[in-house]
Structures are given as structure tokens and as C-alpha cells.
Design an enzyme around this catalytic site. Structure first.
Site, PDB file in Angstrom:
ATOM      1  N   LYS A 114     -20.407  98.372  27.037  1.00 28.61           N
ATOM      2  CA  LYS A 114     -20.952  99.104  28.175  1.00 28.61           C
ATOM      3  C   LYS A 114     -20.044  98.917  29.385  1.00 28.61           C
ATOM      4  CE  LYS A 114     -25.813  98.776  26.827  1.00 28.61           C
ATOM      5  NZ  LYS A 114     -25.629  98.352  25.450  1.00 28.61           N
ATOM      6  N   HIS A 135     -26.449  97.842  31.064  1.00 27.37           N
ATOM      7  CA  HIS A 135     -25.516  98.182  32.135  1.00 27.37           C
ATOM      8  C   HIS A 135     -25.849  97.395  33.402  1.00 27.37           C
ATOM      9  CE1 HIS A 135     -25.046 101.701  29.468  1.00 27.37           C
ATOM     10  NE2 HIS A 135     -23.800 101.693  29.903  1.00 27.37           N
ATOM     11  N   SER A 189     -25.526 105.675  30.939  1.00 26.56           N
ATOM     12  CA  SER A 189     -26.446 104.553  31.109  1.00 26.56           C
ATOM     13  C   SER A 189     -27.856 105.110  31.266  1.00 26.56           C
ATOM     14  CB  SER A 189     -26.059 103.762  32.363  1.00 26.56           C
ATOM     15  OG  SER A 189     -27.133 102.953  32.796  1.00 26.56           O
ATOM     16  N   MET A 190     -28.795 104.550  30.525  1.00 29.02           N
ATOM     17  CA  MET A 190     -30.196 104.976  30.666  1.00 29.02           C
ATOM     18  C   MET A 190     -30.708 104.679  32.085  1.00 29.02           C
ATOM     19  SD  MET A 190     -31.312 106.322  27.831  1.00 29.02           S
ATOM     20  CE  MET A 190     -33.081 106.123  27.729  1.00 29.02           C
ATOM     21  N   GLY A 191     -30.296 103.583  32.660  1.00 24.09           N
ATOM     22  CA  GLY A 191     -30.788 103.177  33.977  1.00 24.09           C
ATOM     23  C   GLY A 191     -30.049 103.791  35.154  1.00 24.09           C
TER      24      GLY A 191
END
Length: 128
Positions: free
Chosen positions: A26, A55, A97-99
Site C-alpha cells: 500500500k 493505508h 484506498s478505501m479510506g
């Protein structure tokens, strides 16, 4: 040294790219700017490490280190993944990144090309 000059000097010494020497991992693209009144300079930096489960792990570690003296402020502008193959001299940037959302991979690859001038550095928006 006035605080604006202090922040500028600190930013000038931050490596624009720091990634693990090999593997798939990541990464985050972080915008670093002066926290001082009137300080409008900013730089984007790439950080990617295999030890990070999320992340946010990378962002939290890097931002805490950069912000500790009170002169700089950080914001994560996105993330993704990096595949680093040192034997083939190739780096591929992709995913999101999901966040934090998808980083601007074109910016990230330019930072990596400067750090690895003899590499083929590519990117695309495919993958997670």
C-alpha cells in the site's frame, strides 16, 4: 530563523518518495504544507510500505513524524498500491484506498521517477 523559513527548510529536506525496496504494498500520497501564518508552500510526497495493514497506518506514522515540531501540517490526498520489482527496474502504481480514495497516480509516478530515474515507472487506475 523565522517560522516560515523554518517550515520551508523542513519541507526542502523531506524526500519526495520513500517506498519499500521490493514487493507489492500500500502507498499514500501526502500533501505537506506550512502551518505558519502566511506559509502557502506545499509539497506532495509518496510513502509506501509492506508493513502497513491499512493505508491509514502509513499516513498516521508519517504525519506524526512530520508534524511533531509544530511547523508542518499534513493531509492524505489518496492512496493505492505499488508493485516494486528492483530486478526488472519497474515500479507500477495502481488501485485506491478505501479510506482515502484514489491518489492522483500521475503525481505519484512523477515523484517515483525522480527517485528512480533508471526505472520504468507506470500507473493505471485498475485494481484495488
Amino acid at each position: 530563523m523565522c517560522t516560515q523559513m523554518k517550515a520551508a527548510a523542513l519541507m526542502a529536506n523531506i524526500p519526495e518518495a520513500d517506498i519499500d525496496p521490493s514487493g507489492v504494498f500500500k502507498y499514500v500520497l501526502i500533501r505537506v504544507h506550512s502551518k505558519e501564518e502566511g506559509g502557502d508552500s506545499a509539497i506532495d510526497i509518496v510513502r509506501g510500505y509492506g508493513w502497513a495493514e491499512y493505508h491509514a497506518d502509513i499516513y498516521e506514522k508519517v504525519s506524526a513524524e512530520l508534524e511533531k515540531d509544530g511547523h508542518l501540517d499534513c493531509e492524505c490526498v489518496g492512496g493505492g498500491r505499488i508493485k516494486h520489482d528492483p530486478q526488472a527496474k519497474k515500479i507500477h502504481v495502481y488501485g485506491y484506498s478505501m479510506g482515502f480514495g484514489r491518489a492522483h497516480h500521475a503525481v505519484s509516478t512523477e515523484k517515483l521517477k525522480a527517485q528512480y530515474p533508471d526505472y520504468e515507472v507506470t500507473w493505471d487506475n485498475e485494481g484495488y
